[in-house]
Design a protein around this motif. Structure first.
Motif, PDB file in Angstrom:
ATOM      1  N   ALA A 186       0.831  -1.211   0.000  1.00  0.00           N
ATOM      2  CA  ALA A 186       0.000   0.000   0.000  1.00  0.00           C
ATOM      3  C   ALA A 186       0.861   1.255   0.000  1.00  0.00           C
ATOM      4  O   ALA A 186       1.565   1.545   0.960  1.00  0.00           O
ATOM      5  CB  ALA A 186      -0.919   0.000   1.223  1.00  0.00           C
ATOM      6  N   MET A 187       0.790   1.998  -1.110  1.00  0.00           N
ATOM      7  CA  MET A 187       1.461   3.310  -1.165  1.00  0.00           C
ATOM      8  C   MET A 187       0.432   4.400  -0.907  1.00  0.00           C
ATOM      9  O   MET A 187      -0.774   4.169  -0.952  1.00  0.00           O
ATOM     10  CB  MET A 187       2.148   3.517  -2.512  1.00  0.00           C
ATOM     11  N   LYS A 188       0.933   5.587  -0.620  1.00  0.00           N
ATOM     12  CA  LYS A 188       0.094   6.770  -0.366  1.00  0.00           C
ATOM     13  C   LYS A 188      -0.940   6.514   0.738  1.00  0.00           C
ATOM     14  O   LYS A 188      -2.105   6.870   0.615  1.00  0.00           O
ATOM     15  CB  LYS A 188      -0.577   7.226  -1.663  1.00  0.00           C
ATOM     16  N   GLY A 189      -0.462   5.903   1.806  1.00  0.00           N
ATOM     17  CA  GLY A 189      -1.332   5.646   2.957  1.00  0.00           C
ATOM     18  C   GLY A 189      -1.811   6.904   3.650  1.00  0.00           C
ATOM     19  O   GLY A 189      -2.778   6.871   4.420  1.00  0.00           O
ATOM     20  N   LEU A 190      -1.148   8.028   3.375  1.00  0.00           N
ATOM     21  CA  LEU A 190      -1.577   9.327   3.915  1.00  0.00           C
ATOM     22  C   LEU A 190      -2.203  10.201   2.831  1.00  0.00           C
ATOM     23  O   LEU A 190      -2.330  11.411   3.006  1.00  0.00           O
ATOM     24  CB  LEU A 190      -0.387  10.049   4.561  1.00  0.00           C
ATOM     25  N   ALA A 191      -2.597   9.556   1.716  1.00  0.00           N
ATOM     26  CA  ALA A 191      -3.278  10.250   0.619  1.00  0.00           C
ATOM     27  C   ALA A 191      -2.515  11.475   0.141  1.00  0.00           C
ATOM     28  O   ALA A 191      -3.086  12.552  -0.066  1.00  0.00           O
ATOM     29  CB  ALA A 191      -4.704  10.619   1.023  1.00  0.00           C
ATOM     30  N   GLY A 192      -1.215  11.330  -0.001  1.00  0.00           N
ATOM     31  CA  GLY A 192      -0.400  12.424  -0.515  1.00  0.00           C
ATOM     32  C   GLY A 192      -0.306  13.617   0.415  1.00  0.00           C
ATOM     33  O   GLY A 192      -0.046  14.733  -0.028  1.00  0.00           O
ATOM     34  N   GLY A 193      -0.529  13.401   1.723  1.00  0.00           N
ATOM     35  CA  GLY A 193      -0.415  14.477   2.706  1.00  0.00           C
ATOM     36  C   GLY A 193      -1.748  15.002   3.201  1.00  0.00           C
ATOM     37  O   GLY A 193      -1.782  15.805   4.141  1.00  0.00           O
ATOM     38  N   LEU A 194      -2.849  14.538   2.619  1.00  0.00           N
ATOM     39  CA  LEU A 194      -4.164  15.018   3.058  1.00  0.00           C
ATOM     40  C   LEU A 194      -4.574  14.400   4.390  1.00  0.00           C
ATOM     41  O   LEU A 194      -5.349  14.986   5.145  1.00  0.00           O
ATOM     42  CB  LEU A 194      -5.225  14.714   2.001  1.00  0.00           C
ATOM     43  N   ILE A 195      -4.077  13.209   4.675  1.00  0.00           N
ATOM     44  CA  ILE A 195      -4.360  12.567   5.967  1.00  0.00           C
ATOM     45  C   ILE A 195      -3.290  12.989   6.962  1.00  0.00           C
ATOM     46  O   ILE A 195      -2.096  12.814   6.716  1.00  0.00           O
ATOM     47  CB  ILE A 195      -4.397  11.035   5.818  1.00  0.00           C
ATOM     48  N   ASN A 196      -3.708  13.546   8.087  1.00  0.00           N
ATOM     49  CA  ASN A 196      -2.733  14.012   9.075  1.00  0.00           C
ATOM     50  C   ASN A 196      -2.889  13.326  10.433  1.00  0.00           C
ATOM     51  O   ASN A 196      -2.363  13.812  11.434  1.00  0.00           O
ATOM     52  CB  ASN A 196      -2.826  15.536   9.243  1.00  0.00           C
ATOM     53  N   ASN A 197      -3.597  12.210  10.458  1.00  0.00           N
ATOM     54  CA  ASN A 197      -3.763  11.435  11.682  1.00  0.00           C
ATOM     55  C   ASN A 197      -3.144  10.063  11.458  1.00  0.00           C
ATOM     56  O   ASN A 197      -3.752   9.180  10.855  1.00  0.00           O
ATOM     57  CB  ASN A 197      -5.245  11.310  12.025  1.00  0.00           C
ATOM     58  N   SER A 198      -1.911   9.892  11.913  1.00  0.00           N
ATOM     59  CA  SER A 198      -1.200   8.637  11.657  1.00  0.00           C
ATOM     60  C   SER A 198      -1.845   7.453  12.366  1.00  0.00           C
ATOM     61  O   SER A 198      -1.816   6.324  11.862  1.00  0.00           O
ATOM     62  CB  SER A 198       0.269   8.765  12.063  1.00  0.00           C
ATOM     63  N   CYS A 256      -7.485  16.030  -5.533  1.00  0.00           N
ATOM     64  CA  CYS A 256      -6.210  15.635  -6.117  1.00  0.00           C
ATOM     65  C   CYS A 256      -5.372  14.897  -5.081  1.00  0.00           C
ATOM     66  O   CYS A 256      -5.206  15.358  -3.951  1.00  0.00           O
ATOM     67  CB  CYS A 256      -5.474  16.881  -6.618  1.00  0.00           C
ATOM     68  N   ARG A 257      -4.823  13.734  -5.492  1.00  0.00           N
ATOM     69  CA  ARG A 257      -3.963  12.950  -4.593  1.00  0.00           C
ATOM     70  C   ARG A 257      -2.504  13.392  -4.643  1.00  0.00           C
ATOM     71  O   ARG A 257      -1.689  12.929  -3.861  1.00  0.00           O
ATOM     72  CB  ARG A 257      -4.016  11.464  -4.969  1.00  0.00           C
ATOM     73  N   GLY A 258      -2.173  14.264  -5.602  1.00  0.00           N
ATOM     74  CA  GLY A 258      -0.804  14.769  -5.690  1.00  0.00           C
ATOM     75  C   GLY A 258       0.188  13.810  -6.300  1.00  0.00           C
ATOM     76  O   GLY A 258       1.398  13.938  -6.088  1.00  0.00           O
ATOM     77  N   CYS A 259      -0.276  12.842  -7.105  1.00  0.00           N
ATOM     78  CA  CYS A 259       0.632  11.824  -7.650  1.00  0.00           C
ATOM     79  C   CYS A 259       1.590  12.404  -8.696  1.00  0.00           C
ATOM     80  O   CYS A 259       2.682  11.874  -8.899  1.00  0.00           O
ATOM     81  CB  CYS A 259      -0.149  10.660  -8.239  1.00  0.00           C
ATOM     82  N   GLY A 260       1.176  13.465  -9.393  1.00  0.00           N
ATOM     83  CA  GLY A 260       2.051  14.122 -10.355  1.00  0.00           C
ATOM     84  C   GLY A 260       2.053  13.537 -11.752  1.00  0.00           C
ATOM     85  O   GLY A 260       2.836  13.972 -12.605  1.00  0.00           O
ATOM     86  N   TYR A 261       1.191  12.560 -12.019  1.00  0.00           N
ATOM     87  CA  TYR A 261       1.183  11.956 -13.351  1.00  0.00           C
ATOM     88  C   TYR A 261       0.539  12.857 -14.404  1.00  0.00           C
ATOM     89  O   TYR A 261       0.560  12.545 -15.589  1.00  0.00           O
ATOM     90  CB  TYR A 261       0.517  10.577 -13.296  1.00  0.00           C
TER      91      TYR A 261
END
Length: 341
Positions: A186-198, A256-261
């Protein structure tokens, strides 16, 4: 700490792994400190890629002495056999190893198969025969391509974005992997920085017994937060479940998830941040977002050519030009003090 096995690979590790993309942003000394601390703290799975500039080199230098005690995953964005072998040999050299535990086709747009005319899957098979890689994996941001790769039965692991913001179709992919006895990274478990609760992010992952989250880490304090869960892992209890449902309601719809594609942009707009600026300011606050540099970047949206290329390339099928406009309008209101953040 729960340990999980990645499908049929036999790789069994704590459900708490290291994503090494961010260490390319720190110097060699700090990267070595972070990577060694991660290992000493109990992390034994490290994911990197040839595309992550000097990330592999930093892993090789920091963890070369404990190579037999860790698992390494890397990736190639090669689209020809010649480029494949160049990437693989360079990864082996940088990682200071004779083999890579999981070698992955990186961000594919198609499911490579034996006999498809590209020769790409045959490269994986030959590398495996030579002992240079032990297992064949694949990564994708496109759901239908990922589903095809899973159904093919040709890959031992799938790496795909997964977080508590994932939609039902993405969660179905996780279930497909389990049915196929395929490991899920699982990549982007923090949704590209949108999730701030680890704690919530970690607890969400804990409900799956075949999913290995790789947390992108570039600061020691971030690392210590994840290592703290080795002894006291958060569980998906009622309190966290309620919190996650509230988060999903707040971020429902297009974001936007911020993946950059979507990049590069002919108008030089850094779309992967500009198209989610509103959320980043509110959920990952930093004075940098309001700096003159980012004001200039956001102003570039005025020069959008409406060419639609970013929209075509978005793996999540977002209306990127519309998101840019909405974020720019909100940004101008924030700068003018018309809205609270």
């Amino acid at each position: 700490m729960k340990r999980i096995t990645l499908g049929t690979t036999g790789i069994t590790v704590p459900q708490n792994a290291f994503g090494a993309l961010p260490v390319q942003r720190v110097d060699m000394e700090m990267a070595s400190l972070i990577l060694r601390r991660a290992y000493e703290g109990g992390m034994t799975f490290f994911d990197t890629a040839r595309a992550y500039s000097d990330s592999e080199q930093k892993i090789g230098k920091a963890l070369g002495e404990v190579r037999d005690k860790i698992f390494l995953a890397s990736k190639t964005m090669a689209r020809t056999p010649e480029a494949f072998w160049c990437d693989l040999e360079e990864s082996l050299r940088m990682l200071q190893t004779d083999y890579i535990d999981i070698y992955q086709f990186h961000c594919v747009d198609t499911c490579y198969r034996p006999g498809d005319g590209t020769g790409m899957y045959e490269c994986m098979q030959k590398a495996k025969e030579q002992g240079k890689i032990l297992h064949i994996g694949v990564t994708s941001h496109k759901l239908e391509v990922a589903r095809e790769c899973v159904k093919s039965g040709l890959y031992e692991t799938m790496q795909y974005p997964l977080s508590y913001l994932s939609i039902d179709k993405e969660l179905e992919l996780v279930d497909m992997c389990k049915e196929q006895k395929m490991g899920f990274i699982a990549m982007k478990g923090l949704a590209g920085g949108l999730i701030n609760n680890s704690r919530a992010a970690f607890a969400f992952m804990s409900q799956f017994d075949h999913v290995l989250p790789i947390w992108g880490i570039q600061k020691l304090e971030e690392l210590e937060e994840w290592l703290g869960y080795m002894e006291h892992p958060p569980v998906l209890d009622e309190e966290i479940t309620v919190f996650i449902e509230k988060e999903k309601l707040e971020l429902t719809g297009d974001f936007c998830r911020g993946c950059g594609y979507c990049l590069p942009c002919p108008a030089e707009i850094p779309i992967n941040n500009c198209a989610r600026m509103s959320q980043m300011i509110r959920r990952a606050p930093s004075a940098d977002w309001l700096s003159s540099q980012w004001q200039d970047n956001m102003k570039k949206i005025e020069n959008c050519l409406n060419c639609g290329e970013c929209k075509k390339r978005c793996p999540y099928e977002l209306n990127t030009p519309e998101l840019l406009k909405k974020n720019y309008e909100d940004y101008k209101k924030i700068l003018a003090g018309e809205v609270d953040v």
